[in-house]
Design a protein around this motif. Structure first.
Motif, PDB file in Angstrom:
ATOM      1  N   UNK A  65      -2.044   0.194 -17.319  1.00  0.00           N
ATOM      2  CA  UNK A  65      -3.004   0.965 -18.171  1.00  0.00           C
ATOM      3  C   UNK A  65      -4.009   1.855 -17.113  1.00  0.00           C
ATOM      4  N   UNK A  66      -4.003   3.003 -17.321  1.00  0.00           N
ATOM      5  CA  UNK A  66      -4.859   3.871 -16.546  1.00  0.00           C
ATOM      6  C   UNK A  66      -4.045   4.556 -15.448  1.00  0.00           C
ATOM      7  N   UNK A  67      -2.769   4.029 -15.531  1.00  0.00           N
ATOM      8  CA  UNK A  67      -1.947   4.938 -14.486  1.00  0.00           C
ATOM      9  C   UNK A  67      -0.515   5.364 -14.906  1.00  0.00           C
ATOM     10  N   UNK A  68      -0.055   4.616 -15.878  1.00  0.00           N
ATOM     11  CA  UNK A  68       1.240   5.054 -16.481  1.00  0.00           C
ATOM     12  C   UNK A  68       1.065   5.704 -17.809  1.00  0.00           C
ATOM     13  N   UNK A  69       1.862   6.712 -18.227  1.00  0.00           N
ATOM     14  CA  UNK A  69       2.025   7.326 -19.540  1.00  0.00           C
ATOM     15  C   UNK A  69       3.177   7.128 -20.076  1.00  0.00           C
ATOM     16  N   UNK A  70       3.333   6.982 -21.411  1.00  0.00           N
ATOM     17  CA  UNK A  70       4.674   6.903 -22.053  1.00  0.00           C
ATOM     18  C   UNK A  70       4.787   8.210 -23.047  1.00  0.00           C
ATOM     19  N   UNK A  71       5.562   8.896 -22.915  1.00  0.00           N
ATOM     20  CA  UNK A  71       5.799  10.138 -24.015  1.00  0.00           C
ATOM     21  C   UNK A  71       7.160  10.061 -24.576  1.00  0.00           C
ATOM     22  N   UNK A  72       7.278  11.045 -25.426  1.00  0.00           N
ATOM     23  CA  UNK A  72       8.743  11.325 -25.923  1.00  0.00           C
ATOM     24  C   UNK A  72       8.764  12.779 -26.520  1.00  0.00           C
ATOM     25  N   UNK A  74      11.034  14.330 -29.013  1.00  0.00           N
ATOM     26  CA  UNK A  74      12.094  14.001 -30.184  1.00  0.00           C
ATOM     27  C   UNK A  74      13.138  15.105 -30.275  1.00  0.00           C
ATOM     28  N   UNK A  75      12.682  16.217 -30.091  1.00  0.00           N
ATOM     29  CA  UNK A  75      13.912  17.449 -30.106  1.00  0.00           C
ATOM     30  C   UNK A  75      14.960  17.318 -29.193  1.00  0.00           C
ATOM     31  N   UNK A  76      14.611  16.592 -28.197  1.00  0.00           N
ATOM     32  CA  UNK A  76      15.699  16.626 -26.938  1.00  0.00           C
ATOM     33  C   UNK A  76      16.047  15.048 -26.974  1.00  0.00           C
ATOM     34  N   UNK A  77      15.624  14.147 -27.744  1.00  0.00           N
ATOM     35  CA  UNK A  77      16.140  12.612 -27.724  1.00  0.00           C
ATOM     36  C   UNK A  77      15.652  12.129 -26.424  1.00  0.00           C
ATOM     37  N   UNK A  78      14.640  12.368 -25.771  1.00  0.00           N
ATOM     38  CA  UNK A  78      14.185  11.763 -24.576  1.00  0.00           C
ATOM     39  C   UNK A  78      12.879  11.192 -24.372  1.00  0.00           C
ATOM     40  N   UNK A  79      12.829   9.970 -23.565  1.00  0.00           N
ATOM     41  CA  UNK A  79      11.605   9.496 -23.437  1.00  0.00           C
ATOM     42  C   UNK A  79      11.188   9.427 -21.890  1.00  0.00           C
ATOM     43  N   UNK A  80       9.838   9.335 -21.647  1.00  0.00           N
ATOM     44  CA  UNK A  80       9.404   9.686 -20.482  1.00  0.00           C
ATOM     45  C   UNK A  80       8.342   8.338 -20.113  1.00  0.00           C
ATOM     46  N   UNK A  81       8.331   8.056 -18.862  1.00  0.00           N
ATOM     47  CA  UNK A  81       7.511   7.051 -18.256  1.00  0.00           C
ATOM     48  C   UNK A  81       6.917   7.908 -17.072  1.00  0.00           C
ATOM     49  N   UNK A  82       5.509   8.272 -17.090  1.00  0.00           N
ATOM     50  CA  UNK A  82       4.806   9.036 -15.787  1.00  0.00           C
ATOM     51  C   UNK A  82       4.075   8.037 -15.463  1.00  0.00           C
ATOM     52  N   UNK A  83       4.431   7.657 -14.063  1.00  0.00           N
ATOM     53  CA  UNK A  83       3.973   6.909 -13.158  1.00  0.00           C
ATOM     54  C   UNK A  83       2.891   7.480 -12.043  1.00  0.00           C
ATOM     55  N   UNK A  84       1.623   7.309 -12.118  1.00  0.00           N
ATOM     56  CA  UNK A  84       0.795   7.583 -11.169  1.00  0.00           C
ATOM     57  C   UNK A  84       0.398   6.559 -10.311  1.00  0.00           C
ATOM     58  N   UNK A  85      -0.553   7.036  -9.180  1.00  0.00           N
ATOM     59  CA  UNK A  85      -1.098   5.992  -8.232  1.00  0.00           C
ATOM     60  C   UNK A  85      -0.226   4.545  -8.102  1.00  0.00           C
ATOM     61  N   UNK A  86       0.939   4.867  -7.862  1.00  0.00           N
ATOM     62  CA  UNK A  86       1.925   3.586  -7.633  1.00  0.00           C
ATOM     63  C   UNK A  86       1.699   2.807  -6.537  1.00  0.00           C
ATOM     64  N   UNK A  87       1.779   1.543  -7.013  1.00  0.00           N
ATOM     65  CA  UNK A  87       1.680   0.285  -5.853  1.00  0.00           C
ATOM     66  C   UNK A  87       2.905  -0.217  -5.431  1.00  0.00           C
TER      67      UNK A  87
END
Length: 116
Positions: A65-72, A74-87
């Motif tokens: 929480x605070x580092x990753x974001x999930x989004x989607x 629907x027009x492209x049938x895609x889901x994303x996981x943005x990962x920041x400040x990776x450890x």
């Protein structure tokens, strides 16, 4: 054909960012709950993030929480996981899962390694 395919993994330096993508084929995507999970070496698979079919509600595990974001998209049938400040402890095989009603399908997983 029903399929879930992840992409975007690889080697990242600590503090860096990476975006994972997941393409879902064969589901009515706008009615599908999407989630990301991961399995670190020597550990059980755990849920990382989940997003409702409309995309209006997301849930994130405490560790990201605070580092990753999930989004989607629907027009492209895609889901994303943005990962920041990776450890280094984010190193794992990341899996995308599609769930609609009682049906669910997992992707094969993709490796993310956080190391200098």
């Amino acid at each position: 054909q029903v399929k879930v395919v992840e992409s975007g993994g690889g080697l990242v330096q600590p503090g860096g960012s990476r975006r994972l993508s997941c393409t879902t084929i064969g589901f009515t995507f706008s009615e599908t709950v999407m989630s990301w999970h991961r399995r670190a070496p020597g550990k059980d698979r755990e849920v990382v993030a989940e997003i409702t079919p409309s995309g209006t509600t997301t849930n994130l595990a405490g560790a990201v929480k605070g580092r990753f974001t999930i989004s989607r998209d629907n027009a492209k049938n895609m889901t994303f996981l943005q990962m920041n400040n990776l450890r280094p402890e984010d190193t794992a095989v990341y899996y995308c899962k599609a769930r609609r009603g009682l049906s669910e399908l997992w992707g094969q997983g993709i490796q993310v390694t956080v190391s200098s």
